[in-house]
Design a protein around this motif. Structure first.
Motif, PDB file in Angstrom:
ATOM      1  N   SER A  47       0.673  -1.871  42.398  1.00  0.00           N
ATOM      2  CA  SER A  47       1.534  -1.964  41.218  1.00  0.00           C
ATOM      3  C   SER A  47       0.790  -1.756  39.906  1.00  0.00           C
ATOM      4  N   SER A  48      -0.454  -2.231  39.825  1.00  0.00           N
ATOM      5  CA  SER A  48      -1.244  -2.089  38.601  1.00  0.00           C
ATOM      6  C   SER A  48      -2.716  -2.236  38.956  1.00  0.00           C
ATOM      7  N   PHE A  49      -3.621  -1.823  38.065  1.00  0.00           N
ATOM      8  CA  PHE A  49      -5.032  -1.946  38.419  1.00  0.00           C
ATOM      9  C   PHE A  49      -5.471  -3.410  38.415  1.00  0.00           C
ATOM     10  N   GLY A  50      -4.719  -4.285  37.741  1.00  0.00           N
ATOM     11  CA  GLY A  50      -4.987  -5.719  37.796  1.00  0.00           C
ATOM     12  C   GLY A  50      -4.709  -6.325  39.161  1.00  0.00           C
ATOM     13  N   TYR A  51      -3.961  -5.585  39.994  1.00  0.00           N
ATOM     14  CA  TYR A  51      -3.689  -6.060  41.350  1.00  0.00           C
ATOM     15  C   TYR A  51      -4.958  -6.071  42.201  1.00  0.00           C
ATOM     16  N   MET A  52      -5.929  -5.225  41.850  1.00  0.00           N
ATOM     17  CA  MET A  52      -7.134  -5.105  42.672  1.00  0.00           C
ATOM     18  C   MET A  52      -7.939  -6.405  42.722  1.00  0.00           C
ATOM     19  N   PRO A  53      -8.309  -7.014  41.583  1.00  0.00           N
ATOM     20  CA  PRO A  53      -9.012  -8.299  41.676  1.00  0.00           C
ATOM     21  C   PRO A  53      -8.124  -9.433  42.160  1.00  0.00           C
TER      22      PRO A  53
END
Length: 415
Positions: free
Chosen positions: A390-396
């Motif tokens: 959904s967003s690159f913040g989902y990775m961490p």
């Protein structure tokens, strides 16, 4: 002559777009990341040629196109502190720590670095290379597009040269940027336990000339820490390294603050690494210098020591990088995605700050920011494509999974 080109289309979000003039990011700007939604990225001869919104893309009928299918695209991770070349593993020490022994106690009993040195002594250069090659391939598939690798498990002329030759061979065989760091002063070998001066003389008078002759290193390092090497030892080593054009990238402040940061800055250190323990003087000394602070959260996590003060570095406008410290004893982890997650979860920094620390600032800590670390015209096409998230913040946030689906080094797919 035909140029090799490919255009990535239908990118959900192109992350980490920076102007050519940006070589590092510090302060509150670390909490910002420039992105372009619904975008394209054009690559030519291994370099980033152009990018922008899909509505502005003009394609010729014979252009090579790769449909990203609404994935996120970001620059490769730049891992600026590793010990990726090593012989054997140290899971017995892992059990010892679980049973209550500290990292320092294990080291004092002949474990730790000395254990790795013993294993390396009996390992052939070929076997050492093959194991390191496999690790490097693994971290590249997890999104690492540039890496620094240290020696330091040889602790003898033969052992240190063996490690550095392996790193040189990796440089020749792989297309990603690799920096080699000579870390002869990692620990005192047993035979010099009561004669540190003699060992330092061996490093200066015998190891360094051989390293120079074979052109085996870019940087010089020393473990400046209580019970290892003093600040005066550091000055001696850095002065010797400077005569061979080896710039400092040094271990300081892992367990104690003894003035190593200040001395490293005096010698124009490219980076000061670890920094789990810092006082007010340490912060002040780093302000307005060219030295990059480097934090190693997976080391803190694995051996249960304090995490580096990332938020305080941001508040003091000090640029910092994140790196894995990949090694068999205190951080058997080469996954920069996990490092980003740990920085967010344990250091309480934003995904944006972790991203900047792992890309452009990691490149700065290896002096390659003009070549990589951001989506910038003219830089190497070292990029990662995520899975359908959904967003690159989902990775961490989703820290237990690798969300790098596809990676490119110099414009060529590696997986």
């Amino acid at each position: 002559m035909n140029k090799s080109s490919i255009t990535l289309i239908n990118i959900k979000q192109l992350v980490g777009v920076l102007p050519k003039s940006t070589s590092k990011i510090s302060g509150l700007l670390m909490n910002k990341v420039s992105k372009i939604d619904n975008s394209f990225l054009k690559i030519e001869d291994g370099l980033i040629k152009d990018f922008g919104e899909m509505k502005d893309l003009k394609l010729k009928s014979d252009d090579s196109v790769y449909d990203v299918q609404n994935r996120i695209v970001l620059p490769s991770w730049n891992d600026s502190h590793t010990h990726l070349v090593f012989a054997g593993t140290r899971e017995k020490e892992f059990i010892d720590r679980i049973n209550g022994l500290s990292y320092e106690e294990i080291a004092s009993r002949g474990g730790g670095i000395l254990n790795s040195a013993k294993l390396l002594e009996s390992t052939s250069e070929k076997d050492l290379y093959n194991s390191a090659r496999k690790r490097l391939e693994d971290v590249m598939k997890m999104g690492t597009g540039a890496i620094e690798i240290k020696s330091g498990y040889g602790l003898s002329i033969e052992g240190e040269l063996k490690m550095l030759r392996v790193i040189k061979q990796l440089k020749e065989d792989f297309s990603l940027p690799i920096k080699a760091t000579f870390l002869g002063a990692h620990a005192l070998p047993l035979r010099y336990k009561k004669n540190k001066v003699e060992y330092l003389d061996l490093i200066i008078n015998e190891m360094l000339p051989n390293i120079k002759e074979e052109n085996l290193a870019d940087y010089i390092d020393i473990f400046c820490e209580t019970n290892y090497f003093t600040v005066d030892d550091m000055e001696k080593i850095l002065e010797a390294g400077s005569k061979y054009n080896l710039k400092p990238k040094v271990h300081v402040n892992q367990f104690t603050s003894i003035g190593g940061i200040q001395k490293a800055i005096k010698w124009d250190a490219v980076s000061v690494d670890h920094l789990e323990v810092m006082n007010e003087k340490d912060f002040k000394s780093l302000v307005n210098t060219s030295t990059i602070a480097t934090l190693l959260p997976s080391c803190s996590f694995f051996i249960d020591i304090p995490f580096g003060p990332a938020k305080e570095l941001i508040n003091n406008n000090i640029p910092f990088a994140l790196a894995t410290d990949y090694n068999p004893g205190s951080s058997p982890n080469g996954n920069m995605n996990l490092v980003n997650a740990l920085a967010c979860i344990k250091m309480k920094i934003s995904p944006e700050a972790a991203f900047n620390a792992s890309t452009i600032n990691g490149a700065a800590a290896m002096e390659i920011a003009e070549k990589t670390g951001s989506i910038t015209k003219g830089k190497l096409a070292n990029i990662n494509i995520t899975s359908d998230i959904s967003s690159f913040g989902y990775m961490p946030y989703s820290f237990g999974q690798n969300h790098i689906e596809k990676s490119m080094i110099n414009g060529k797919w590696i997986n």
